[in-house]
Design a protein around this motif. Sequence first.
Motif, short mmCIF file in Angstrom:
data_model
loop_
_atom_site.label_atom_id
_atom_site.label_comp_id
_atom_site.label_asym_id
_atom_site.label_seq_id
_atom_site.Cartn_x
_atom_site.Cartn_y
_atom_site.Cartn_z
N GLY A 101 0.95 -1.02 0.11
CA GLY A 101 -0.13 -0.12 -0.39
C GLY A 101 1.27 1.81 -0.04
O GLY A 101 0.78 2.66 -0.41
N ARG A 102 1.99 1.35 0.52
CA ARG A 102 2.42 2.43 0.37
C ARG A 102 3.62 2.83 -0.51
O ARG A 102 3.59 3.71 -1.20
CB ARG A 102 3.78 2.36 1.79
CG ARG A 102 3.56 2.45 3.09
CD ARG A 102 3.70 3.66 3.72
NE ARG A 102 4.53 4.90 3.17
CZ ARG A 102 6.08 4.78 3.83
NH1 ARG A 102 6.19 3.95 5.71
NH2 ARG A 102 7.10 5.37 3.63
N LEU A 103 3.76 1.51 -1.08
CA LEU A 103 4.68 1.81 -2.44
C LEU A 103 3.24 2.12 -3.86
O LEU A 103 4.04 3.48 -4.25
CB LEU A 103 4.69 0.37 -2.92
CG LEU A 103 6.31 -0.15 -2.18
CD1 LEU A 103 7.02 -1.53 -2.99
CD2 LEU A 103 6.98 0.28 -3.34
N ILE A 104 1.86 1.88 -3.91
CA ILE A 104 1.28 2.52 -4.82
C ILE A 104 0.95 3.69 -3.74
O ILE A 104 0.25 4.68 -4.85
CB ILE A 104 -0.16 1.37 -4.64
CG1 ILE A 104 0.14 -0.24 -5.54
CG2 ILE A 104 -1.18 2.10 -4.87
CD1 ILE A 104 0.61 -0.20 -6.13
N GLU A 105 0.80 4.28 -2.20
CA GLU A 105 0.31 5.44 -2.24
C GLU A 105 1.39 6.28 -3.06
O GLU A 105 0.66 7.41 -3.70
CB GLU A 105 0.29 5.38 -1.05
CG GLU A 105 0.11 6.83 -0.27
CD GLU A 105 -0.01 6.83 1.22
OE1 GLU A 105 1.26 6.85 1.89
OE2 GLU A 105 -0.46 6.11 1.89
N TRP A 106 3.06 5.92 -3.29
CA TRP A 106 3.81 6.99 -3.35
C TRP A 106 3.76 7.00 -5.06
O TRP A 106 4.23 8.10 -5.38
CB TRP A 106 5.17 6.74 -3.24
CG TRP A 106 6.43 7.14 -4.15
CD1 TRP A 106 7.14 7.50 -2.95
CD2 TRP A 106 6.82 6.75 -5.67
NE1 TRP A 106 8.21 8.16 -4.20
CE2 TRP A 106 7.78 7.45 -5.35
CE3 TRP A 106 6.36 6.20 -6.24
CZ2 TRP A 106 8.71 7.90 -6.48
CZ3 TRP A 106 6.88 6.15 -7.50
CH2 TRP A 106 7.98 7.31 -7.58
N ALA A 107 3.27 5.83 -5.91
CA ALA A 107 2.69 6.25 -7.02
C ALA A 107 2.14 6.86 -7.48
O ALA A 107 2.22 7.89 -8.61
CB ALA A 107 3.19 4.87 -7.79
N VAL A 108 1.16 6.85 -6.36
CA VAL A 108 0.09 7.78 -7.09
C VAL A 108 0.24 9.55 -7.07
O VAL A 108 -0.09 10.16 -7.88
CB VAL A 108 -1.59 7.06 -6.14
CG1 VAL A 108 -2.61 8.45 -6.32
CG2 VAL A 108 -1.88 6.32 -6.90
N GLU A 109 0.92 9.80 -6.04
CA GLU A 109 1.47 10.66 -5.40
C GLU A 109 1.92 11.29 -6.55
O GLU A 109 2.49 12.20 -6.18
CB GLU A 109 1.97 11.02 -3.85
CG GLU A 109 0.96 10.74 -2.69
CD GLU A 109 -0.06 12.25 -2.81
OE1 GLU A 109 -0.04 12.83 -2.97
OE2 GLU A 109 -1.74 11.63 -2.13
N GLU A 110 3.40 10.41 -6.26
CA GLU A 110 4.05 10.97 -8.34
C GLU A 110 3.52 11.55 -9.39
O GLU A 110 3.78 12.01 -10.33
CB GLU A 110 5.08 9.93 -8.24
CG GLU A 110 6.45 9.95 -9.28
CD GLU A 110 6.97 11.85 -9.13
OE1 GLU A 110 7.33 12.03 -9.75
OE2 GLU A 110 7.52 11.69 -7.24
#
Length: 150
Positions: A101-110
């Motif tokens: 979830g943290r990785l996907i959150e990073w991708a969405v924010e980027e």
Amino acid sequence: MEDLEIRAATADDLPAIVAMLADDPLGAQRESPDDLQPYAAAFARLVDDPHQHLVVAERDGRVVGTLQLTIIPGLSRRGSTRSIIEGVRVHGDERGNGLGGRLIEWAVEESRRQDCQLVQLTSDATRTDAHRFYERLGFIASHVGFKLQL
């Protein structure tokens, strides 16, 4: 998760990344962790392309997750830019603790930072656990995907 750093991948991270790519039934059939040469060549292409973001999640000096984010400018959807998330992997010892979830959150924010209007991803039809994971994060299974092996 405070001890987790998400950063750009380096060539030194390739063995850990490829090991994670190979660490499931599908990856075991298509990845070759014993021969890193093709991955090194692909990595060289990725780092030269500003639209490609290969990242790793690192904890205590150990790579424990990875994903690739691709930014695609386009004409459809009124000239929208979109991003594609690929190659999401979490080390077997780290699964189930929120790292994915943290990785996907990073991708969405980027993707937001890159002015994308849409984030998309594909997941093999057999990865039903992954499908539930992406749906919990707000992704909608809205399209049917097709691939042509070359």
